[in-house]
Design an enzyme around this catalytic site. Structure first.
Site, PDB file in Angstrom:
ATOM      1  N   TYR A 134       0.774  -1.117  -0.141  1.00  0.00           N
ATOM      2  CA  TYR A 134       0.029   0.009  -0.037  1.00  0.00           C
ATOM      3  C   TYR A 134       0.875   1.223  -0.014  1.00  0.00           C
ATOM      4  CZ  TYR A 134      -3.833   3.080   1.455  1.00  0.00           C
ATOM      5  OH  TYR A 134      -4.795   4.046   1.778  1.00  0.00           O
ATOM      6  N   LYS A 163      -1.635  -1.373  -4.047  1.00  0.00           N
ATOM      7  CA  LYS A 163      -2.795  -0.321  -4.165  1.00  0.00           C
ATOM      8  C   LYS A 163      -1.808   1.069  -4.053  1.00  0.00           C
ATOM      9  CE  LYS A 163      -6.255   1.713  -1.157  1.00  0.00           C
ATOM     10  NZ  LYS A 163      -6.828   1.911   0.407  1.00  0.00           N
TER      11      LYS A 163
END
EC number: 4.3.3.7
Length: 297
Positions: A134, A163
């Protein structure tokens, strides 16, 4: 495994003195997004207020999410930390709970060097679950550049996705270019972490989104994704712009303050409260949010 529309789930709290977990509300939210056709669930991310939960609460939310998903769609657990030992602890707990993968935010505040980042991700990945990196420099204070992500993908077999919430399409395209031809069991996935960029990211080879907006309008977001996958770009673009006002409203204050109030207005949860140091949405912005939501009834 983690393509498509994946809501970054909120964690509802009761209105009691301790703001205890509202498990019934969590289950209700999960059923709502599954009925909307989403392709996976993410528990205990930034939207899920993992930063203000105890370890016991964090693990309980993961367990409840896995249970509610009931093997219908993948359940991903946010287990990242700026403390590698804590990330290991939470990732082991996620594995014990039956999670299908983990989302690891890059270590925040302490700004590790490149070798430290690589060792951090490798050590957590050794637990054996599929790992999603992330990258959200606006919260962590440190960007994970494309060449670092590519090196991670080349050297960590179970690092399956990123992400990307840097807002930098050039960087995202570099990641896609640098990973699309690698000899791996599964193609590496890049998913948008910004709702306003979901369609642009899809258009350059991305694979979906981990979304705040999907908590409130899962069906419309899934429709946009499906239209794009069917190459009906014009119709997908229309859906994208239909959702823009809502996506903007859900970020009128820091996430997840507005989306929790929106879930309350929609009747998904009893209370849109958040834990300190965040504070709940005030009356003026709540009125604005109601007005925006009324256009999606």
């Amino acid at each position: 495994m983690f393509e498509g529309v994946i809501p970054a789930l909120i964690t509802p709290f009761n209105d009691d003195a301790s703001q205890s977990l509202d498990i019934e509300g969590l289950r209700n939210c999960i059923e709502y997004v599954i009925r909307g056709g989403v392709h996976g669930l993410l528990a205990c991310g930034s939207t899920g207020e993992s930063a203000t939960m105890t370890h016991a609460e964090h693990i309980r939310v993961i367990e409840e999410t896995v249970s509610a998903a009931s093997n219908r769609i993948p359940a991903i657990a946010g287990t990242g930390s700026n403390n590698t030992e804590e990330a290991l602890l939470m990732t082991r707990a996620a594995k014990m709970s039956g999670a299908d993968g983990v989302l690891l935010i890059s270590p925040y505040y302490n700004k590790p060097n490149r070798s430290g980042l690589l060792k951090h991700y490798r050590k957590v990945a050794d637990i054996g679950l599929p790992v999603i990196v992330y990258n959200i420099p606006g919260r962590t204070g440190q960007n994970l550049p494309a060449d670092l992500i590519i090196e991670m993908v080349e050297t960590i077999p179970n690092l399956v996705a990123v992400k990307e919430a840097s807002g930098n399409l050039d960087q995202m395209m570099a990641i896609i270019q640098g990973t699309q031809d690698l000899d791996r069991e599964y193609p590496f996935i890049l998913t948008s972490g910004d709702d306003s960029l979901t369609l642009p990211v899809l258009s350059v080879g991305g694979h979906g989104c981990i979304s705040v907006t999907a908590n409130i309008e899962p069906k419309r977001l899934v429709e946009m994704y499906d239209l794009f996958r069917r190459s009906d770009v014009k119709a997908a673009m229309k859906k994208h712009y239909e959702l823009m006002d809502l996506s903007k409203a859900l970020f009128m204050e820091v996430n997840p303050v507005p989306v929790k109030r929106a879930a309350e207005i929609r009747g998904l949860i009893n209370s849109g409260n958040v834990r300190l140091p965040l504070d709940s949405l005030g009356e003026q912005n709540t009125a604005i949010l109601r007005g925006v939501l009324s256009r999606y009834d």
